[in-house]
Scaffold this active site. Structure first.
Site, PDB file in Angstrom:
ATOM      1  N   SER A  14       0.827  -1.213   0.000  1.00 24.82           N
ATOM      2  CA  SER A  14       0.000   0.000   0.000  1.00 24.82           C
ATOM      3  C   SER A  14       0.858   1.259   0.000  1.00 24.82           C
ATOM      4  O   SER A  14       1.696   1.449   0.886  1.00 24.82           O
ATOM      5  CB  SER A  14      -0.896   0.003   1.251  1.00 24.82           C
ATOM      6  OG  SER A  14      -1.311   1.316   1.558  1.00 24.82           O
ATOM      7  N   GLY A 186      -5.518   5.209   8.290  1.00 22.80           N
ATOM      8  CA  GLY A 186      -4.981   6.075   7.242  1.00 22.80           C
ATOM      9  C   GLY A 186      -3.780   6.895   7.674  1.00 22.80           C
ATOM     10  O   GLY A 186      -3.708   7.372   8.808  1.00 22.80           O
ATOM     11  N   ASP A 188      -3.369   9.699   6.804  1.00 23.36           N
ATOM     12  CA  ASP A 188      -3.908  11.050   7.013  1.00 23.36           C
ATOM     13  C   ASP A 188      -4.591  11.191   8.371  1.00 23.36           C
ATOM     14  O   ASP A 188      -5.203  12.221   8.644  1.00 23.36           O
ATOM     15  CB  ASP A 188      -4.860  11.436   5.879  1.00 23.36           C
ATOM     16  CG  ASP A 188      -5.944  10.400   5.657  1.00 23.36           C
ATOM     17  OD1 ASP A 188      -6.166   9.556   6.542  1.00 23.36           O
ATOM     18  OD2 ASP A 188      -6.569  10.424   4.583  1.00 23.36           O
TER      19      ASP A 188
END
Lengths: 202, 202
Positions: A14, A186, A188
């Site tokens: 990823s 995430g 983020d």
């Protein structure tokens, strides 16, 4: 606040996990908590959660090719251009758990950082076991020992068990973090995680 | 850099769109670009993109109930607890486009802000047209005129057309932003959008 460790679940495949890997050591230092690195197989997670790799989604895939470089620039993380493809991360993940199992002077997290760097910053295809072995050797590991290690059935079982444990805990994507029972999903969400810790939880 | 406007696509039903709405005026001021508010029907977007509301996903739904409040706290945006449900946003979206069409002293963006606030910060159910009319009236709009306006076929058509235009442009979720051709997806990409603008694009 639930324990003092940051559990960091990721799949080497990823690009967002790579970005998270580039930020997690700084976060760990600032909040004073160690990181427990846990590679998992996102494909197995998606079988349960019904998810799929974002790169395979018709519109999101194109978007990701803009978003990942923008994130990398914002967070000052080196990224190979053109963006490397996700890849089967079996060999790299098994090498990680083999090293975790044998212990010794070499840190599995250091191997994880090096594998991420080789694939996503340097564009070397980490789908190929021989490339993973090269990375391990560059860290001073014995190439033959790693090659034998990733073929061990107990190492393969360990990766499967770690993936299943992550799913049982509620991991439905990657990168995914837990601080005690609190989930963060995430790259983020790392600012939010830091904010959450600095406030002492909820 | 593609035009000087920030196009802001949202569905009133999305809690992340609400969070974005709470951040977009500050962003607009800092970067010196006006915002074009564009309510759309996310359900129609999902029919094309194959997506679905995150709250309906088995694991992500539970996660969202933690993530939305944490985002709200981090960004200092008021949020009703318990978290209100997403809702059919037809009446609110039609009221927006009716107001956009009639022009005059009242700003459609002001109505949008008030609808978002009523539902997500105050817990008033904006699925109900009468509640949308109350919000409009509180801004000084004539309640009967709004009620007649949202029943107009040209207003209904406008909402459909705006949603189709958004899909044609590549919108696959909400909140979604465009600066020229550059797409940004999510309330959590507003920092990245600002960074991107400050660097002068790519």
């Amino acid at each position: 606040m639930g324990g003092d460790v940051i559990d960091f679940y990721f799949d080497f495949a990823s690009p967002y996990a790579y970005l998270a890997a580039g930020r997690v050591d700084g976060l760990s230092q600032r909040v004073g908590r160690p990181v427990r690195w846990r590679p998992i197989l996102l494909g197995a997670v998606f079988k349960i959660s019904g998810g799929q790799p974002n790169l395979n989604k018709p519109l999101q895939g194109d978007y990701l090719r803009l978003d990942v470089p923008r994130c990398a620039r914002l967070w000052e993380i080196p990224l190979h251009q053109p963006l490397p493809s996700p890849f089967p991360s079996l060999a790299a993940s098994r090498a990680f758990y083999w090293l975790d199992q044998v212990g010794g002077e070499h840190s599995p997290a250091a191997l994880a950082r090096a594998v991420f760097q080789a694939h996503w910053a340097e564009g070397r295809d980490m789908a190929l076991p021989e490339n993973v072995l090269d990375v391990a050797a560059s860290l001073g590991l014995e190439r033959d020992a790693v090659e034998a290690g990733i073929a061990q059935s107990q190492v393969k079982d360990r990766l499967r068990a770690e993936t299943e444990a992550a799913i049982a805990r509620g991991v439905f994507g990657a990168p995914f973090f837990f601080i005690g029972h609190e989930p963060f999903w995430g790259a983020d969400r790392m600012d939010q995680m830091e904010d959450w810790l600095q406030r002492g939880g909820w």
